[in-house]
Design a protein around this motif. Sequence first.
Motif, PDB file in Angstrom:
ATOM      1  N   TRP A 250     -45.577  10.703 -63.951  1.00 36.78           N
ATOM      2  CA  TRP A 250     -45.228  10.677 -65.636  1.00 36.78           C
ATOM      3  C   TRP A 250     -45.231  12.074 -65.119  1.00 36.78           C
ATOM      4  O   TRP A 250     -44.679  12.466 -67.043  1.00 36.78           O
ATOM      5  CB  TRP A 250     -46.565   9.992 -66.264  1.00 36.78           C
ATOM      6  CG  TRP A 250     -47.875  10.557 -66.550  1.00 36.78           C
ATOM      7  CD1 TRP A 250     -48.598  10.163 -65.361  1.00 36.78           C
ATOM      8  CD2 TRP A 250     -48.235  11.713 -66.868  1.00 36.78           C
ATOM      9  NE1 TRP A 250     -49.812  11.242 -65.799  1.00 36.78           N
ATOM     10  CE2 TRP A 250     -49.523  12.505 -66.706  1.00 36.78           C
ATOM     11  CE3 TRP A 250     -47.659  12.244 -68.320  1.00 36.78           C
ATOM     12  CZ2 TRP A 250     -50.717  12.866 -67.162  1.00 36.78           C
ATOM     13  CZ3 TRP A 250     -48.777  13.346 -68.727  1.00 36.78           C
ATOM     14  CH2 TRP A 250     -49.540  13.621 -68.682  1.00 36.78           C
ATOM     15  N   LEU A 251     -45.735  12.750 -65.245  1.00 38.74           N
ATOM     16  CA  LEU A 251     -44.764  14.747 -65.182  1.00 38.74           C
ATOM     17  C   LEU A 251     -43.830  15.200 -64.691  1.00 38.74           C
ATOM     18  O   LEU A 251     -43.428  14.761 -63.453  1.00 38.74           O
ATOM     19  CB  LEU A 251     -45.984  15.483 -64.574  1.00 38.74           C
ATOM     20  CG  LEU A 251     -47.465  15.900 -64.979  1.00 38.74           C
ATOM     21  CD1 LEU A 251     -48.855  16.143 -64.627  1.00 38.74           C
ATOM     22  CD2 LEU A 251     -46.887  15.859 -66.835  1.00 38.74           C
ATOM     23  N   MET A 252     -42.669  15.061 -65.544  1.00 33.76           N
ATOM     24  CA  MET A 252     -41.183  14.850 -64.843  1.00 33.76           C
ATOM     25  C   MET A 252     -40.578  15.747 -64.720  1.00 33.76           C
ATOM     26  O   MET A 252     -39.041  15.799 -63.605  1.00 33.76           O
ATOM     27  CB  MET A 252     -40.408  14.210 -66.537  1.00 33.76           C
ATOM     28  CG  MET A 252     -40.707  12.920 -67.187  1.00 33.76           C
ATOM     29  SD  MET A 252     -39.499  12.136 -68.136  1.00 33.76           S
ATOM     30  CE  MET A 252     -38.415  12.424 -67.484  1.00 33.76           C
ATOM     31  N   THR A 253     -41.304  17.301 -64.959  1.00 33.38           N
ATOM     32  CA  THR A 253     -40.484  18.513 -64.105  1.00 33.38           C
ATOM     33  C   THR A 253     -41.362  19.103 -64.098  1.00 33.38           C
ATOM     34  O   THR A 253     -42.608  19.261 -63.862  1.00 33.38           O
ATOM     35  CB  THR A 253     -39.929  18.638 -64.769  1.00 33.38           C
ATOM     36  OG1 THR A 253     -40.086  19.858 -66.248  1.00 33.38           O
ATOM     37  CG2 THR A 253     -38.095  18.165 -66.304  1.00 33.38           C
ATOM     38  N   GLY A 254     -40.666  20.579 -63.228  1.00 29.73           N
ATOM     39  CA  GLY A 254     -41.810  21.952 -63.046  1.00 29.73           C
ATOM     40  C   GLY A 254     -42.020  22.422 -64.039  1.00 29.73           C
ATOM     41  O   GLY A 254     -43.158  22.869 -64.075  1.00 29.73           O
ATOM     42  N   ASP A 255     -41.376  22.362 -65.317  1.00 29.20           N
ATOM     43  CA  ASP A 255     -42.911  22.647 -66.506  1.00 29.20           C
ATOM     44  C   ASP A 255     -43.585  21.920 -66.682  1.00 29.20           C
ATOM     45  O   ASP A 255     -44.433  22.753 -67.233  1.00 29.20           O
ATOM     46  CB  ASP A 255     -41.937  23.097 -67.900  1.00 29.20           C
ATOM     47  CG  ASP A 255     -40.431  23.354 -68.044  1.00 29.20           C
ATOM     48  OD1 ASP A 255     -40.162  24.805 -66.839  1.00 29.20           O
ATOM     49  OD2 ASP A 255     -38.934  23.494 -68.633  1.00 29.20           O
TER      50      ASP A 255
END
Length: 603
Positions: A250-255
């Motif tokens: 659920w963590l979608m990007t490198g950020d």
Amino acid sequence: MDIPTWCQVAQIDAEEHFLSQSAIKFLSRLNLPEIHPFCRHIEGIEGQMHFSNVDDTFHFRPSWEGIVTFFSHIAPPLLAMSELWLRLFAGILAPLVSVYLIRLLLLCGSNLERNTKFQSAIILVGVASSAVLLTDALYVQEYGREPGASLLILILGTLFLLKKNGNSHGLGMTMITSVGIFVIMGLTLLALLNDAVQGEASIDIPDIKPGLYYNQQNPSAANIVDTWIKKTTIDGVSSLNYDEGGSTKWLMTGDTRTGIPFLINADTVPDPRFIRRWVPIEDDTEKEAVALDIAFPPGGAHNDDRPMYLVLHGLNGGSGEEYIKEFVNRETAKGSTVCVMIARGLMDTPVIGENVFHGARIKDVEAAAKALRRVTKRSQTLAGAGYSMGAIILANYVARSGTKCFLDAAVVVSGGLDMREQANFHRSIRLWQPMLAQEARNIMFKKFRHLYKDRLTAEQYLSLMRAKNIQSIDIHGIATYNRFDGIMDYYSKMSAMGDTDLQLRDDDSSALTLNGRISNVHIPLCVVHALDDPLITWRTLNKPEKVVYSGNIFMLITQTGGHVGWPLQMNPKTEGWRWMNEYAVSSFVNSVDAHRNNRGAQQ
């Protein structure tokens, strides 16, 4: 005169109460001072240290110059943080707002909320979030433009229908909201036009494939990798494959894969029990010392049959960084002694002369590795582990030292091999570096304000005071103060591949050899990096298939993971930084250790 903390000896007597004889013997053989080696000369050096009170970092003056400098301190990090928060959660906010607006449409305007300010904020957040999904490099790299375009059309279309039904006032469609939407759409169109002109270069889509790179024709490298894969295989699945394994979906990007682990794990990792020693750095140019925080396994024992670690932390960190503490706790629980070298001037450590920290200096880590090598028996593996800035320095040391390297193995995590590529990583410069720069500048001016003020011209010093990001600090502070020939010279000298011809990165020829000091690496060196790292670009890795050709370099590259992140499972708090610290760093070192011991037994 007050005694500085680095000259206080109160803690030393307490060491005997929890250390076993093996640890006491180790410290005795290490023969490093318990307090700063120059404390005996403290009265003579006090005037040379140029410590400034933190309250003197900046004096606001009611003048145009003072106002500009003041806002240069506070505006860039605030703007960067605001934009970053939006980008962190855009993938969640845009769908939620679209669902909310569709609900209002289905209600046919009845029961509309009359809090127009709240409605207006929701609308602007939804439009901005969908615009981010459509244009942001990390979202587009991972998911393409379709989700962002679909959500933006859905939100704007729903707003149009609500307005057509005469619900614009109750919805919060004020003049300010309309202007806000117009501005967001204008910026979105400009971004898309820029992408159309620059093509893939604008989105910076990696041309490197994720995977484990090594020279398969090299027997030693093949043996190490075979052992490494076996050590990390659970139920038939290798944990080294982060993207296909237990990554937090659920963590979608490198950020988000960078920021969320730090947020949810803040102040949750138990503090290791460190013993501080000091490593003298003495040569013809200076007399300094760096702190070495040493942690022993439970029971205070030192085991010389387990790998020993020399750890280098990140830019503004120390032995108190959460991921460093977690690594220390994991490895000491397995029986290893872990030593964290504190960068010059950090964690309340002094710089006696004028040579403050910069990333191209390797003699501090060389001195620490040499000191530990003296007390490491031949069969014991002495391994380096570096994170972020510490990884850059460690890789540079391993490459420059060649056959004279005092380490047996090294792992560098989220650190670039060629930082010259970082000069054009504009997304990092705009979003992440302003916040890091604020902290770095506070550290610089808290202790070393007078040093910079004495050596720099008034114009250079003012530019440093107004530096908006790390690159600006490097240009106006680090490179200028340390007399590098510009920022590219500084980035070249701090990088393991800084003397490699940049044109070779785009050379598709069949030649597998690389020039420069990277070809001098003499010990197993593992580079761990995620292609979605938002702080250090994937371009700093050069061509992995060519980099590893020597046989001593391994590259574990993941598609996702962020910067010093790689969270695991649905609740990343349960696993912390396990993938990075255990599967990548510890398992690789243990594989090298097994290979060395097997080879020694055969001899």
